[in-house]
Design a protein around this motif. Structure first.
Motif, mmCIF file in Angstrom:
data_model
loop_
_atom_site.group_PDB
_atom_site.id
_atom_site.type_symbol
_atom_site.label_atom_id
_atom_site.label_comp_id
_atom_site.label_asym_id
_atom_site.label_seq_id
_atom_site.Cartn_x
_atom_site.Cartn_y
_atom_site.Cartn_z
ATOM 1 N N GLY A 56 0.813 -1.204 0.000
ATOM 2 C CA GLY A 56 0.000 0.000 0.000
ATOM 3 C C GLY A 56 0.847 1.253 0.000
ATOM 4 N N LEU A 57 0.295 2.362 0.543
ATOM 5 C CA LEU A 57 0.974 3.654 0.591
ATOM 6 C C LEU A 57 1.890 3.738 1.804
ATOM 7 N N PHE A 58 2.997 4.454 1.644
ATOM 8 C CA PHE A 58 3.853 4.772 2.788
ATOM 9 C C PHE A 58 4.443 6.171 2.566
ATOM 10 N N PHE A 59 4.781 6.812 3.669
ATOM 11 C CA PHE A 59 5.257 8.200 3.655
ATOM 12 C C PHE A 59 6.772 8.234 3.839
ATOM 13 N N PHE A 60 7.436 9.145 3.098
ATOM 14 C CA PHE A 60 8.864 9.347 3.268
ATOM 15 C C PHE A 60 9.201 10.783 2.884
ATOM 16 N N LEU A 61 10.327 11.251 3.400
ATOM 17 C CA LEU A 61 10.803 12.598 3.098
ATOM 18 C C LEU A 61 11.707 12.542 1.872
ATOM 19 N N PRO A 62 11.323 13.194 0.788
ATOM 20 C CA PRO A 62 12.090 13.046 -0.460
ATOM 21 C C PRO A 62 13.505 13.591 -0.379
ATOM 22 N N CYS A 63 13.766 14.541 0.508
ATOM 23 C CA CYS A 63 15.109 15.124 0.581
ATOM 24 C C CYS A 63 16.056 14.313 1.468
ATOM 25 N N LEU A 64 15.513 13.609 2.447
ATOM 26 C CA LEU A 64 16.357 12.926 3.432
ATOM 27 C C LEU A 64 16.263 11.400 3.352
ATOM 28 N N ASP A 65 15.149 10.889 2.883
ATOM 29 C CA ASP A 65 14.915 9.443 2.919
ATOM 30 C C ASP A 65 15.214 8.812 1.562
ATOM 31 N N THR A 66 15.701 7.598 1.633
ATOM 32 C CA THR A 66 15.832 6.721 0.451
ATOM 33 C C THR A 66 15.177 5.391 0.800
ATOM 34 N N TYR A 67 14.582 4.778 -0.185
ATOM 35 C CA TYR A 67 13.900 3.513 0.072
ATOM 36 C C TYR A 67 14.331 2.481 -0.964
ATOM 37 N N HIS A 68 14.255 1.227 -0.560
ATOM 38 C CA HIS A 68 14.594 0.088 -1.416
ATOM 39 C C HIS A 68 13.445 -0.910 -1.363
ATOM 40 N N LYS A 69 13.001 -1.342 -2.541
ATOM 41 C CA LYS A 69 11.929 -2.329 -2.622
ATOM 42 C C LYS A 69 12.529 -3.736 -2.678
ATOM 43 N N VAL A 70 11.904 -4.641 -1.941
ATOM 44 C CA VAL A 70 12.334 -6.032 -1.886
ATOM 45 C C VAL A 70 11.180 -6.913 -2.344
ATOM 46 N N ASP A 71 11.450 -7.792 -3.294
ATOM 47 C CA ASP A 71 10.440 -8.707 -3.827
ATOM 48 C C ASP A 71 10.381 -9.951 -2.944
ATOM 49 N N LEU A 72 9.198 -10.271 -2.436
ATOM 50 C CA LEU A 72 9.017 -11.401 -1.538
ATOM 51 C C LEU A 72 8.560 -12.669 -2.245
ATOM 52 N N ARG A 73 8.431 -12.647 -3.555
ATOM 53 C CA ARG A 73 7.982 -13.840 -4.261
ATOM 54 C C ARG A 73 9.069 -14.918 -4.282
ATOM 55 N N LEU A 74 8.639 -16.156 -4.549
ATOM 56 C CA LEU A 74 9.554 -17.289 -4.567
ATOM 57 C C LEU A 74 10.535 -17.141 -5.723
ATOM 58 N N LYS A 75 11.794 -17.402 -5.439
ATOM 59 C CA LYS A 75 12.856 -17.273 -6.435
ATOM 60 C C LYS A 75 13.533 -18.624 -6.647
ATOM 61 N N THR A 76 14.062 -18.792 -7.849
ATOM 62 C CA THR A 76 14.747 -20.026 -8.227
ATOM 63 C C THR A 76 16.199 -19.723 -8.533
ATOM 64 N N LEU A 77 17.086 -20.528 -7.978
ATOM 65 C CA LEU A 77 18.523 -20.358 -8.202
ATOM 66 C C LEU A 77 19.094 -21.689 -8.671
ATOM 67 N N GLU A 78 19.702 -21.675 -9.851
ATOM 68 C CA GLU A 78 20.342 -22.868 -10.398
ATOM 69 C C GLU A 78 21.797 -22.916 -9.934
ATOM 70 N N ILE A 79 22.151 -23.998 -9.280
ATOM 71 C CA ILE A 79 23.511 -24.194 -8.800
ATOM 72 C C ILE A 79 24.290 -24.918 -9.893
ATOM 73 N N PRO A 80 25.360 -24.353 -10.438
ATOM 74 C CA PRO A 80 26.094 -25.018 -11.521
ATOM 75 C C PRO A 80 26.805 -26.280 -11.027
ATOM 76 N N PHE A 81 27.341 -27.033 -11.984
ATOM 77 C CA PHE A 81 28.040 -28.270 -11.652
ATOM 78 C C PHE A 81 29.267 -27.972 -10.795
#
Length: 259
Positions: A56-81
């Motif tokens: 949803g919505l969230f508040f932040f100060l554009p001059c002082l705050d920085t934000y990072h989005k994190v995806d919570l969906r399931l991820k797949t990682l292939e491990i090489p040989f």
């Protein structure tokens, strides 16, 4: 908490600027986070307390705050040989697939820099450690149970990083040429042994049948005579131009004791 006096002054001035320019500033201070995302807010480099923002919505100060989005969906990682050594000193190359999702976004961003590299190296080292206690045959036959052990071992470590490992599967197992050749020779020897056993069982069954037939024919001379005539009939049916002079069985019985 944790902010210095200058940082508090900048924060207060930023709030006053937002209030003075309201309602125009509200369009720059509100962001939207999707259902499967979470936002982590840093104010002047400090992680803001509390849980991650969203959905949803969230508040932040554009001059002082920085934000990072994190995806919570399931991820797949292939491990090489990568190479592993079994308990009976057989060198193999295996690859795997790891399914994971992010649980604690705040802990994750402040702990890891490269998620995929960390999980890949952890899976490889954990696989080497667990396979070292298993024989080569166990690795081929108990692949599912070994994958579960790898998942449990990974989950115990990644929980401190804010990552939940859902599943780990060993995908392929590559054998060296020498091991493949020895396995092929062993399999061929096993097949030859099975063929010999089957042939011996067939000979045994045939000998038993012949013994029973001999006992039946010896107890009934008429049956032997009929069998003899039936054999002669089959010979004449196969080669009609042949002339067969049958010898009576009585004469054969008289000659056989002398011979």
């Amino acid at each position: 908490p944790g902010l210095s006096i200058c940082e508090w002054l900048l924060t207060i001035l930023s709030f006053l600027f937002v209030i003075m320019t309201f309602p125009v500033s509200v369009w720059f201070c509100m962001k939207v986070v999707r259902e499967y995302e979470r936002a982590i807010v840093f104010r002047l480099g400090h992680l803001l307390p509390g849980r991650a923002r969203g959905p949803g919505l969230f508040f932040f100060l554009p001059c002082l705050d920085t934000y990072h989005k994190v995806d919570l969906r399931l991820k797949t990682l292939e491990i090489p040989f990568h190479q592993v050594v079994t308990k009976d000193m057989v060198t193999l190359e295996i690859d795997a697939v790891c399914y994971y999702r992010l649980e604690n976004a705040s802990l994750l961003l402040t702990t890891l820099t490269s998620i995929s590299s960390a999980i890949q190296l952890l899976v490889q080292t954990t696989t080497k450690r667990l396979v070292a206690h298993r024989a080569f045959s166990e690795l081929l036959l108990e692949r599912k149970s070994i994958s579960k052990e790898i998942k449990v071992a990974l989950d115990a470590v990644t929980g401190c990083w804010g990552i939940k490992v859902e599943r780990t599967e060993i995908n392929n197992v590559q054998l060296p040429a020498e091991v493949r050749q020895s396995l092929a020779v062993e399999a061929e020897a096993q097949r030859q042994a099975k063929v010999r056993v089957i042939a011996a069982e067939g000979e045994k069954a045939a000998s038993e049948s012949l013994r029973m037939a001999a006992e039946i024919l010896s107890s009934a001379p008429a049956a032997a005579q009929l069998r003899y005539l039936h054999a002669l009939h089959n010979l004449t049916a196969e080669k009609p131009t042949a002339f067969i002079l049958p010898l009576p069985l009585d004469v054969m019985n008289m000659v056989s004791p002398g011979t």
